[in-house]
Design a protein around this motif. Sequence first.
Motif, mmCIF file in Angstrom:
data_model
loop_
_atom_site.group_PDB
_atom_site.id
_atom_site.type_symbol
_atom_site.label_atom_id
_atom_site.label_comp_id
_atom_site.label_asym_id
_atom_site.label_seq_id
_atom_site.Cartn_x
_atom_site.Cartn_y
_atom_site.Cartn_z
ATOM 1 N N VAL A 238 0.862 -1.179 0.000
ATOM 2 C CA VAL A 238 0.000 0.000 0.000
ATOM 3 C C VAL A 238 0.898 1.229 0.000
ATOM 4 O O VAL A 238 1.826 1.340 0.810
ATOM 5 N N TYR B 76 -2.519 -0.138 -4.768
ATOM 6 C CA TYR B 76 -3.372 0.334 -3.683
ATOM 7 C C TYR B 76 -2.684 1.554 -3.052
ATOM 8 O O TYR B 76 -1.483 1.513 -2.772
ATOM 9 N N VAL C 273 -3.292 5.308 -0.396
ATOM 10 C CA VAL C 273 -4.057 6.228 0.445
ATOM 11 C C VAL C 273 -3.453 7.605 0.246
ATOM 12 O O VAL C 273 -2.230 7.768 0.263
ATOM 13 N N THR D 46 -4.649 4.438 8.160
ATOM 14 C CA THR D 46 -5.477 3.874 7.088
ATOM 15 C C THR D 46 -4.654 2.966 6.187
ATOM 16 O O THR D 46 -5.123 1.897 5.769
ATOM 17 N N GLU E 59 -4.210 -0.325 8.081
ATOM 18 C CA GLU E 59 -5.454 -1.101 8.147
ATOM 19 C C GLU E 59 -5.752 -1.781 6.811
ATOM 20 O O GLU E 59 -6.155 -2.956 6.768
ATOM 21 N N LEU E 60 -5.547 -1.050 5.716
ATOM 22 C CA LEU E 60 -5.789 -1.633 4.399
ATOM 23 C C LEU E 60 -4.819 -2.780 4.120
ATOM 24 O O LEU E 60 -5.197 -3.818 3.563
ATOM 25 N N ARG F 169 -5.744 -5.969 5.879
ATOM 26 C CA ARG F 169 -6.872 -6.607 5.191
ATOM 27 C C ARG F 169 -6.425 -7.265 3.886
ATOM 28 O O ARG F 169 -6.884 -8.356 3.533
ATOM 29 N N VAL G 207 -10.194 -4.763 -0.901
ATOM 30 C CA VAL G 207 -10.114 -3.393 -0.396
ATOM 31 C C VAL G 207 -10.069 -2.436 -1.576
ATOM 32 O O VAL G 207 -9.665 -2.822 -2.685
ATOM 33 N N ARG H 240 -8.746 0.271 -4.164
ATOM 34 C CA ARG H 240 -7.395 0.627 -4.617
ATOM 35 C C ARG H 240 -7.068 2.083 -4.311
ATOM 36 O O ARG H 240 -5.893 2.435 -4.159
ATOM 37 N N THR I 175 -7.991 5.311 -1.783
ATOM 38 C CA THR I 175 -8.643 5.823 -0.587
ATOM 39 C C THR I 175 -8.191 7.258 -0.363
ATOM 40 O O THR I 175 -6.987 7.521 -0.256
#
Length: 339
Positions: free
Chosen positions: A153, A167, A169, A309, A312-313, A316, A323, A325, A327
């Motif tokens: 992420v 992915y 954030v 965040t 957390e992603l 998961r 989840v 891709r 956020t």
Amino acid sequence: MTIDSRTSRAPTLEMVAAEAGVSRATVSRVVNGSPKVTAEVTAIVNDAIARLNYVPNRVARSLASRRTDVIALIVPESTSTVFADPFFAPVVRGVARALSDTDYTLNLLIASEARPQKTRRYLLGGNVDGALVVSHHAEDHSYVGLGSTLPIVFGGRPINPETFDSYFVDVDNVHSARTATEHLIGLGRRHVATIAGRQDMPAGIDRLNGWRESIDAAGGDPALIEIGDFSQSSGADAMNRLLDRGVPIDGVFVANDQMAAGAVQVLRTRGLSVPGDVAVVGYDDDTFASTLTPPLTTMHQPSADLGATMAELLVRLIAGEEVPRRTIIPTHLIVRGSA
């Protein structure tokens, strides 16, 4: 059963099983969080674990499950930048907060693109279950293609074409920059410049684009741009270059608070008042913003929430969940004394 730590070896899975009156397999299931064990049996096993001070063998668990219970937080910056830039500390706090109730251990990796294969070998060598990447640059190639084999992420939208489907954030840097610039325009400032960040980083590119959109809509001068590298000294140098042009400037949107601090220092040194002569808006809402004189009006970026965040992603993703891709976390303007 009691264990004298001075004379006996460390308690084993078999000892816990004997203490609890269950099989070794049942203890293993409890230790690994299996839902197949009843709450009553789980409580009995956990009591035995506590009485014996049993600590699971992480190496054996990793070999059996092919999991390490380790997450890497990768920062592709120099060590001096990581420990001097106030952006990173709240991100790390956010990640640690999100992982505190899990079995994951966090490894911080300050990665150099001078040896990208070193980072790739570490990530692909079975050392981690997943990775978080913050502050990445266009030339960062350590992570290209890794998403298909390792959960990753990114903090900030991917900039390398090979990672566009990753992915991530982020905040809406374009919209946030527009908000900051339009605040200056709304104060009646007609000659609004910008000190943009590095143009090999998503935040630098997007915040410049947001300023441009607002300036174009207001009919301002689209040439009032200088580029910094997000450091305080680069903000000072960029402000000097803007002033040396000899053209009217009555407002500046600066792409982060560190550069804004350098810009305010230069304005004061050159006999210009803030906000009287030049209004200044920064970005981040870090420690620089609240300690400046006057206190800095700035876009608040929730860096700790961004880190939490991301973590957390990733947890998961590692668990095999679906989840999003992309956020996006909201920002907002903090109005203080500089504009």
